[in-house]
Design an enzyme around this catalytic site. Structure first.
Site: not given
Length: 694
Positions: A439, A472, A596
């Site tokens: 990630h 975002y 975000h």
């Protein structure tokens, strides 16, 4: 203190977040078409929540799992509470939908029914049905010779209850037949009705209503008794045997096919559905009472996003257009890398353009002195410039390594396609790591300069996705700092090879080193507080649900550390509990853009230290993913990020504050209104080191 009093349940907290999204749809101060967009987001959020979180709880409950989680809930008890709250939210959602339709009609746009049309309009739509819709439809009878069909998750269907016509006995006349017709998702959900003469108003009809009106054409010799819409949501989580899989790519492709047959989690039906149709659906899908919703309105309001985005000449009902600006640091330079040799550069999307990241990769791909490009990809846009640039770089002979996370939920198929395209171009592609999701958001460019090599790095809080970078709020850092470059090299070596865990100079990397580093920073602040020195933590993230992290923050609060948390979504920590979390404040901001960015500031005894991260403080991020936290070394850039955090903390228009009860209340406006996302659009304000908002 009981678990329920110490912690907020993760899934109940998520429902509170979705309610805050719904509040944006209810807010009269939000432009009308944007209110429809928020209503659509509520729907898509709820669909994913049901197909993943509720699906997991149902599986535990059916398996007889009765152990409570750390917030005090068993799976069965939590499901019951979630479904009750969801039902209330859905009722509120459709009440808002009806109100918004009334307001839209006043603006000259209406959703109409077939009966409200004049004869000319009816003829036009009937012709459209025969020419465009009818050839796509497939009636699926359900009887002894034709079994119940496979219903795809989150697709819209119609149940059709029929009776046979002709000379029949009284017993046969009472017999009903059931069929199912899928509403084709390949066609637009809304059909434009030909306008009335001398009228500027726009009328649309829902696709399922037009099919319903002409459903008899599909069943000659039968009389239609009832037609109602329904949809089923299935368990969409993948269950991978990564250790036993010979080929992870093939294993995921198999699981994607199995996802179509996932166990039903939720059944939504149109209000007033025929009892024969409802019994058939409940029997075949084995849906229990708490997983069944009767909806007073069109199912799946997700169509609203596309519908309102295509309405012409209605910009006055939308947010004012905002064009991201190209970062001023590169205004006077043709190339990016020379600037980064001299200084670090911070990016704040969507206020600053993501094009600079694309240009960074394109420049590296075309530079003959660049020897290697290494990058992680988690979620990528459909026509990604980055992917094309990486492929071009590999074809020109550069060493290109791409870690593609093919386990990114609901983007698995797209990422597999990208991975294969990159492999064909000659890139070295790594499909993530067994047991972990990759990630981290990082790019490394290695360039030959004079008699040495220089490493250029981009670290971000968000995905390498041009589309979401407009929607975002995320932060990115460009740097050629040697310590960060060395750590970037080591990180890619760990992800692609067999390197043992590195002794990081600057990075903190999950699943091994990030959580201990966070604990170390918090413990240091505890020591400052106990020593009478300034002790302050500000953390911005999407979610906070890891129990040990929450307990560590409680410990810091009890020691006197001032803690301010900006948590957009799930937060399992209870702030303001006497003797436990008196010194903790939690706010959530839901506004035009999806918050975000992950940013951490610790006072460091009076000197701010600031970090960027890809990780939320959730168990999965801290222990089951490759995540990255990177320090910001440049003092001027640290000041900029502190300005961003202070803007968030001082928001009194779109911020809600978490109460110890688990509910959220809007922050009271004292003094001048401050809306952080609108303030951030004024780039000189927050990029000026002197512009510190008190």
């Amino acid at each position: 203190m009981t678990s329920a009093k110490k912690y907020i349940n993760r899934d109940l907290s998520w429902l509170e977040f979705n309610r805050r999204v719904l509040e944006e749809a209810e807010d009269a101060g939000t432009p009308l078409l944007e209110r429809f967009q928020f209503l659509s987001i509520v729907q898509s959020n709820l669909d994913e929540f049901m197909s993943v979180r509720v699906a997991g709880l149902q599986a535990q409950s059916k398996a007889g799992y009765t152990k409570t989680d750390f917030t005090g809930y068993t799976p069965h008890g939590l499901i019951q509470r979630l479904m009750k709250r969801t039902t209330r939210m859905v009722r509120e959602q459709y009440k808002t939908y009806r109100e918004l339709l009334r307001l839209l009609a006043k603006e000259g746009v209406a959703l109409t029914t077939f009966r409200e049309l004049n004869e000319e309009q009816k003829e036009a739509l009937t012709e459209y049905f025969k020419q465009i819709i009818y050839p796509v439809l497939t009636p699926m009878a359900v009887d002894q010779s034709r079994p119940f069909p496979l219903l795809h998750s989150k697709e819209l269907y119609l149940t059709v209850v029929l009776k046979q016509e002709g000379q029949l006995s009284q017993e046969d006349e009472e017999k009903t037949f059931c069929a199912i017709v899928q509403v084709p998702s390949i066609l637009a959900r809304t059909v434009l009705v030909p306008g009335r003469r001398n009228s500027r108003k726009l009328s649309y009809m829902l696709l399922e209503d037009l099919i319903r009106e002409h459903i008899g054409l599909l069943f000659s010799g039968y009389r239609t008794e009832a037609v109602h819409a329904f949809r089923v949501t299935r368990n969409s989580d993948l269950t991978l045997n990564e250790e036993g899989a010979e080929d992870l790519l093939q294993e995921i492709e198999k699981e994607l096919r199995r996802r179509r047959r996932g166990l039903p989690v939720r059944l939504e039906v149109e209000k007033g559905i025929h009892t024969d149709a409802l019994e058939l659906l409940q029997d075949e899908l084995e849906i229990e009472g708490d997983a069944f919703d009767e909806i007073d309105g069109p199912l799946d309001l997700g169509f609203l996003s596309k519908f309102v985005s295509t309405l012409p000449n209605y910009d006055h009902l939308r947010y004012a257009k905002h064009e991201p600006v190209y970062p001023a640091e590169f205004d006077d330079e043709e190339d990016i890398l020379p600037v980064l040799r001299e200084k670090d550069v911070l990016l704040y999307h969507p206020y600053e353009s993501f094009e600079v990241v694309n240009d960074f990769i394109l420049e590296a791909a075309n530079d003959p002195n660049v020897l290697a490009i290494k990058m992680t990809l988690y979620r990528v846009s459909v026509n990604s410039i980055l992917v094309q640039a990486l492929a071009s770089a590999a074809e020109s002979g550069k060493q290109v390594t791409v870690v593609v996370e093919i386990k990114a939920r609901f983007d698995e198929a797209r990422n597999i396609a990208w991975a294969r395209q990159l492999e064909k171009a000659g890139c070295h592609v790594v499909y993530g790591l067994v047991g972990l999701k990759t990630h981290a958001k990082i790019t490394l460019v290695v360039r030959k300069e004079a008699d040495s090599l220089r490493r250029y790095v981009h670290v971000g809080t968000g995905n390498y996705n041009e589309n979401t970078a407009r929607l975002y709020t995320d932060v990115g850092l460009f740097t050629s700092h040697p310590d960060i470059g060395a750590d970037a090299t080591a990180l890619f070596n760990e992800m692609t090879g067999y390197s043992t865990p590195h002794l990081w100079s600057s990075f903190a990397v999950a699943p091994i080193g990030l959580k201990p580093k966070l604990f170390e920073l918090i413990d240091r602040e505890i020591g400052h507080a106990r020593g009478g020195r300034p002790a302050h933590i500000i953390a911005k993230m999407n979610s906070l649900s890891n129990q040990s992290m929450i307990d560590k923050l409680y410990e810091a609060s009890q020691a006197g550390v001032k803690i301010e948390l900006i948590v957009r979504g799930v937060c399992c920590l209870r702030p303001g509990v006497q003797g436990l979390s008196d010194n903790i404040r939690v706010i959530s901001i839901v506004d035009r853009y999806l918050e975000h960015a992950r940013i951490l500031s610790v006072a460091g005894g009076g000197q701010d230290e600031v970090y960027l991260s890809s990780a939320d403080w959730m168990t999965r991020n801290l222990s089951r993913r490759v995540e990255l936290m990177c320090p910001v070394y440049d003092p001027s850039l640290r000041s900029i990020l502190m300005n961003v955090l202070r803007m968030n903390l001082n928001d009194n228009v779109k911020a809600r504050e978490l109460q110890s009860t688990g509910s959220y209340e809007r922050v009271a406006i004292t003094g001048a209104p401050l809306r952080s996302q609108f303030e951030a659009a004024d780039i000189p304000l927050w990029k000026s080191i002197a512009a510190v908002i008190e």
